[in-house]
Enzyme design. Structure first.
Site, PDB file in Angstrom:
ATOM      1  N   CYS A 122       0.817  -1.213   0.000  1.00 28.95           N
ATOM      2  CA  CYS A 122       0.000   0.000   0.000  1.00 28.95           C
ATOM      3  C   CYS A 122       0.844   1.253   0.000  1.00 28.95           C
ATOM      4  CB  CYS A 122      -0.953  -0.002   1.193  1.00 28.95           C
ATOM      5  SG  CYS A 122      -0.170  -0.455   2.732  1.00 28.95           S
ATOM      6  N   GLY A 149      -1.623   0.630  -4.556  1.00 30.66           N
ATOM      7  CA  GLY A 149      -2.708  -0.191  -4.038  1.00 30.66           C
ATOM      8  C   GLY A 149      -4.045   0.254  -4.568  1.00 30.66           C
ATOM      9  N   TYR A 184      10.485  -1.492  -9.557  1.00 31.54           N
ATOM     10  CA  TYR A 184       9.118  -1.467 -10.063  1.00 31.54           C
ATOM     11  C   TYR A 184       8.132  -0.597  -9.279  1.00 31.54           C
ATOM     12  CZ  TYR A 184       4.435  -3.187 -11.295  1.00 31.54           C
ATOM     13  OH  TYR A 184       3.128  -3.275 -11.672  1.00 31.54           O
ATOM     14  N   ASN A 215       1.858   0.657   5.983  1.00 32.28           N
ATOM     15  CA  ASN A 215       2.408   0.031   4.791  1.00 32.28           C
ATOM     16  C   ASN A 215       3.432  -1.000   5.234  1.00 32.28           C
ATOM     17  OD1 ASN A 215       3.587  -0.675   2.350  1.00 32.28           O
ATOM     18  ND2 ASN A 215       4.820   1.177   2.221  1.00 32.28           N
ATOM     19  N   GLY A 216       3.245  -2.258   4.847  1.00 35.05           N
ATOM     20  CA  GLY A 216       4.208  -3.292   5.182  1.00 35.05           C
ATOM     21  C   GLY A 216       3.544  -4.529   5.742  1.00 35.05           C
TER      22      GLY A 216
END
Length: 510
Positions: free
Chosen positions: A24, A51, A269, A125-126
């Site tokens: 995210c 996300g 990416y 996030n994670g």
């Protein structure tokens, strides 16, 4: 080919595409007198590539915290009326690609929680590799849960420690001592913004400042700072806690930093090419990756093309270094991923052709070098190669601007079992045959490291060296027989201190 690898022949209905997805994006803002909800909305729009499962915004107005979140893209979740009904001076936002926990509404963030009479909203996030054992311990102590997400575990731990330490910042610091994995978190209460990051710095988080001392922002990427007109200040340091309120800006070390392990796939990416990380633009890094790739995997061809959009900077670099002309051979339908209407089975079988189309005027009669950012599962590469051959290409040489992805990730990327990773299952020649290319080549790990900023990285997806030990409950049945990665915990679950042990240790320190 073995039965175990048959799923690599192409995507089944509902199967993921041939890309890794980061969990995210997060954003936070402290800007009294400004429309923080609307600014958060546009920042999330800039981070939408991180996300698309759900979106949410939480706003603190000095008295309470309001949260609006739902499944869908940010443009589908929020209306102008929603944003107008959320005035305040502090906000955080979140866009999610679900990994740990369910993908339903309860997993949408920011996660709302109560600490006594104070409302907090947490955007995360994670992935926390020890969240299951922590959740079990909290349940045994009578702490209730509404979901099975690691984000709720973090929020409940912060609440547990804050109630006993009488300080939210202290509660965050104690929580950071117990969390293992990769995380970047933004938390708001009615009158303050907090931001903190795991001690290895695995997941990204940057700090920015609004012009004229109007306020501060934090975000997963600098492209979100640009969108709201904030100036980049610095990276949030591993293990650091930032607090911003009417009292001003303050920083403290929440836990001791460990060996730096930035996620290398941010450069490969995840990040937008217009973002800057550790002083270098993502576009420039990827362009250089293409140049090194051309030196490492030379080929005679007439035209270099990129798989849009993420493969194009590396393709430009490959063309520059090789002297082969660069051209646009594939056109992307930019709206197919913006719908939740499922295609019919007939359309689904067309696979990649829903998203890409070849320019026959450009590729017909040409020997092509097709550069992609990575080849992970191999589910679409063969379809793109066939698409180009159908358009008249005489040869298609596939090049990956990423090294071979051979290992699952446990820190916030959706890598599944190792038997879904094509490079872990096939030799280079088998991959070439599988995707139907005339040749195939991957950037080396050493070549990649030439191109990125000189900081510490997590490269576990390439070399199996995990910076944070993984509990058995996380890695069971994830690896192929015979693969032995580093830093695995042999116990049934990662052994960590009990929350009461952390409090006792803190009392001794004080």
């Amino acid at each position: 080919m073995s039965e175990k690898l048959k799923h690599l022949d192409g995507p089944e209905p509902g199967q993921q595409d041939d890309k890794l997805h980061e969990e995210c994006g997060v954003f936070g803002i402290w800007a009294p007198g400004h429309d923080v909800a609307r600014m958060t909305y546009f920042a999330l729009h800039a981070l939408q590539h991180r996300g698309q499962d759900s979106s949410g915004i939480a706003v603190g107005d000095g008295k309470t915290v309001l949260v609006r979140k739902d499944l869908g893209l940010v443009t589908q979740v929020f209306t102008d009326a929603d944003l107008a009904a959320m005035p305040g001076k502090v906000a955080c936002g979140h866009c999610r690609y679900g990994t740990a926990g369910a993908k339903g509404w309860e997993s949408a963030q920011p996660h709302l929680s109560m600490i006594n009479d104070v409302i907090i909203a947490l955007a995360h996030n994670g992935t926390l590799v020890n969240f299951d054992s922590l959740r079990h311990e909290l349940i045994e102590m009578g702490v209730p849960f509404r979901s099975n997400t690691d984000s709720e575990v973090a929020a409940k731990l912060i609440g547990f420690f804050t109630q006993r330490g009488h300080s939210l910042r202290t509660g965050i610091a104690h929580t950071m001592r117990m969390l293992e994995g990769g995380y970047a978190m933004v938390l708001v209460r009615d009158n303050a913004l907090y931001a903190f990051r795991d001690p290895h710095g695995i997941r990204p988080l940057v700090l920015g400042k609004l012009p004229g001392d109007a306020g501060w922002v934090v975000a997963s990427e600098t492209c979100a700072l640009d969108t709201v007109g904030a100036e980049y200040v610095r990276e949030v340091a591993p293990g650091e806690i930032i607090r911003i309120s009417d009292d001003g800006f303050s920083s403290q070390q929440g836990c001791r930093p460990r060996s730096q392990a930035n996620c290398i796939f941010e450069h490969v990416y995840f990040s937008r090419p217009d973002s800057v990380k550790d002083g270098m633009s993502i576009y420039r890094v990827r362009h250089n990756m293409g140049r090194v790739l051309a030196r490492e995997t030379p080929v005679e061809a007439d035209l270099v093309i990129g798989v849009p959009d993420s493969g194009c900077p590396a393709a430009e670099g490959f063309a520059k270094e090789s002297g082969i002309p660069y051209g646009t051979g594939l056109i992307k339908n930019r709206y197919i991923a913006r719908t939740f209407i499922a295609p019919t089975q007939e359309l689904r079988e067309r696979g990649v052709r829903l998203k890409l189309n070849a320019l026959s005027d450009v590729v017909a009669g040409k020997r092509l070098v097709m550069v992609d950012d990575s080849i992970v599962r191999g589910t679409t590469s063969n379809q793109i190669v066939q698409l180009l051959r159908d358009a008249g290409a005489t040869e298609v040489h596939v090049r990956s601007a990423s090294p071979m992805v051979k290992w699952p990730c446990f820190y916030g990327i959706d890598t599944a079992d190792q038997d879904q990773l094509i490079a872990a299952n096939m030799t280079l020649e088998q991959i070439r045959e599988h995707i139907g290319a005339d040749s195939v080549g991957f950037l080396s790990i050493e070549g990649l490291m030439e191109c990125v900023p000189k900081v510490g990285y997590c490269r576990a997806c390439f070399d199996g060296n995990y910076p944070v030990e993984i509990p058995k409950s996380f890695y069971e049945e994830k690896f192929l027989p015979g693969y032995k990665p580093n830093n695995l915990e042999a116990a049934s679950d990662l052994s960590k201190m009990h929350p009461e042990d952390v409090l006792e240790m803190a009392d001794k320190e004080n």
